[in-house]
Design an enzyme around this catalytic site. Structure first.
Site, PDB file in Angstrom:
ATOM      1  CB  SER A   1     115.980   8.288  35.442  1.00  0.00           C
ATOM      2  OG  SER A   1     116.305   6.929  35.736  1.00  0.00           O
TER       3      SER A   1
ATOM      4  CE  LYS B   1     117.771   5.004  32.940  1.00  0.00           C
ATOM      5  NZ  LYS B   1     117.045   4.752  34.219  1.00  0.00           N
TER       6      LYS B   1
ATOM      7  CB  SER C   1     113.989   4.917  37.183  1.00  0.00           C
ATOM      8  OG  SER C   1     114.395   5.955  38.028  1.00  0.00           O
TER       9      SER C   1
END
EC number: 6.3.5.7
Length: 524
Positions: free
Chosen positions: A171, A76, A195
């Site tokens: 996210s 990420k 997330s």
């Protein structure tokens, strides 16, 4: 080749059945084939191939570094990566190239993992849909599945490719989509209020949130220091256990970590849940919970009970205050953490030069999106002298009550909790963006953020397909540092539901490939 589990791919590399270079090339090709998903911000074509070639040399010498040597992974884009742009999907950090690796990234590299690239996310990880990135939203790979399109067409919900796709959740949507679309074997996400688990559930993959303090946060650009943890996304539970074994362990650079050494474990092949006591929190029958999710939740409890587990209803009475408490604490820590981005020391700087104050204001207005600015303003309000005890201190007290609810349940003899992960399947993008970020977060994170408040480990696994042909996930929550038990139970359920795997398949006269199931699955 890409349909192998991480453990199977590792064995194939050691046995010489496939080379790390071939595996890397196939993953890079898959990234290009699925570019419409928009899972990646940065792709390291040349760098990844160099790492793969080095792994091949080690394998030929019989000197593999571990189970991840030569395995393609993604990270990420809020984890620092030396020499590789790290943006947090924000204009504020666009062009920033860190001089060091986050500890969890370094541990992956030390084990020979091949870093394919950095994945897309909501700006600074503030979101639950992966729709608020300066690089554009992430599309759920299941939007391209044949079954989803057939179901959508039957219900009249499909009009054209651009209008009907569904969100990944967030996210860490880019990481979940990257794993789901067969572009990598594992990916790192971050989990502050769900997330990692939220997008894992929507994308049909496994999402593990470890106990707070088990994995290092050093190099993870912070959102909420007291809740952030690195998350793990894989296609099966066993793969998550493998990656956890590589990443866990004390790091002197992170003062919030436990100092006890972590002992990597292998999940047992002979899975037995007959001696477990499984709790079903009654407060998780929340408004908006879909009938399909309730049916799946009930079916999973029945499967456990039929296997000999004891199923009991439990109460977590302060759960109803959890999402409000979370938003107060999240905003206050965001206001503190984002103060470093002032245009002088870190990140974007505007062209305004008539005063320092004007430069600060213009820089932050240009560098942050509305969601980030909104949380900063909210957090600043909560931290004002006249508001501090009414918001921040009260939220901290409620957080303690939420954590104590879990302690009481586990002390009562319950071994593990079974809950939904999300209210239902993934929402269409055009419907998702009709609501503001805070409202959507309250809906999407309702079952996940309380585990972050209490610092407990939790895992979601895909368990069935909805009537629309989209994944539905279930979540297990365990005592702190009981990842072995958590993943053992999750693997047992995984074997019972036998969730379908997707494959990309080119179709004539279509701009993009579609996804095909290896078999169909529906609610029991």
């Amino acid at each position: 080749m890409l349909g192998l589990t991480l453990r199977e791919a590792s064995a194939a590399l050691r046995e010489g059945k496939v080379s790390a270079t071939e595996l890397c090339q196939r993953c890079l090709a898959s990234i290009k084939e699925t570019s419409s998903v928009n899972a990646y911000i940065t792709v390291r074509d040349a760098g990844a191939l160099q790492q793969a070639e080095a792994a091949d040399k080690r394998h030929r010498r019989g000197q593999a570094l571990g189970p991840l040597d030569g395995i393609p992974v993604a990270v990420k884009d809020n984890f620092s990566t030396a020499g590789v742009e790290t943006t947090c999907a924000s204009k504020m950090l666009k062009g920033y190239i860190p001089p060091y690796n986050a500890t969890v990234v370094q541990k992956l590299l030390d084990q020979g993992a091949v870093l394919l690239g950095k994945t897309n996310l909501d700006e600074f990880a503030m979101g639950c849909g992966s729709t608020d990135s300066i690089f554009g939203p992430v599309r759920n790979p299941w939007s391209y599945s044949q079954q989803y399109r057939e179901k959508s067409a039957q219900t009249g919900q499909i009009s054209d490719e651009d209008a009907d796709w569904v969100i990944t959740g967030g996210s860490s949507g880019g990481s979940a989509a990257a794993v789901s679309a067969f572009t990598c074997f594992a990916a790192l996400g971050s989990d502050t209020g769900g997330s990692t688990r939220n997008p894992a559930a929507h994308c049909g993959v496994v999402g593990l949130k470890p106990t707070y303090g088990l994995l290092s946060r050093h190099g993870l650009i912070p959102l909420v220091n007291s809740m952030d943890v690195p998350g793990i996304l894989t296609r099966c539970v066993d793969d998550a256990a493998v990656v956890l074994g590589v990443l866990a362990g004390h790091d002197p650079k992170d003062s919030t970590m436990v100092q006890e050494p972590f002992q990597p474990f292998t999940l047992p092949s002979n899975l037995d849940v007959s001696k477990l006591c499984v709790g079903i929190p009654k407060e998780y029958h929340a408004p908006g919970l879909s009938r399909e999710t309730v049916a799946l939740w009930t079916k999973a409890a029945d499967l456990l009970e039929n296997a000999g587990a004891k199923i009991v209803e439990v109460s977590l009475p302060h759960t109803r205050y959890s999402i409000v408490c979370y938003h107060v604490l999240c905003a206050t820590e965001v206001a503190s953490n984002m103060a470093r981005f002032d245009g002088l020391q870190y990140g974007h700087r505007c062209d305004v030069d008539n005063s320092t104050e004007a430069m600060y204001a213009a820089t932050r207005r240009e560098g942050f999106n509305d969601v980030v600015r909104g949380r900063i303003l909210s957090g600043t309000f909560f931290l004002l002298k006249e508001n501090y005890k009414h918001y921040f201190l009260k939220a901290q007290k409620v957080r303690r009550l939420i954590a104590e609810d879990f302690v009481k349940v586990f002390h009562s003899g319950v071994d593990i909790l079974l809950t939904p992960t999300t209210l239902g399947d993934a929402t269409q993008f055009k419907e998702f963006i009709k609501e503001d970020n805070r409202t959507r977060s309250a809906q999407e994170d309702i079952f996940t953020q309380s585990a972050n408040m209490a610092g407990l480990p939790a895992v979601t696994l895909p368990a069935a397909l909805s009537a629309r042909g989209l994944p539905l996930g279930l979540q297990f929550i365990a005592r702190a540092f009981c990842e072995h038990q958590l993943l053992t139970v999750a693997r047992w359920l995984e074997k019972q539901v036998d969730f379908p795997v997707l494959r990309w398949q080119a179709v004539p006269d279509r701009e993009h490939p579609v996804l095909q199931h290896n078999k169909l699955a529906s609610l029991p």
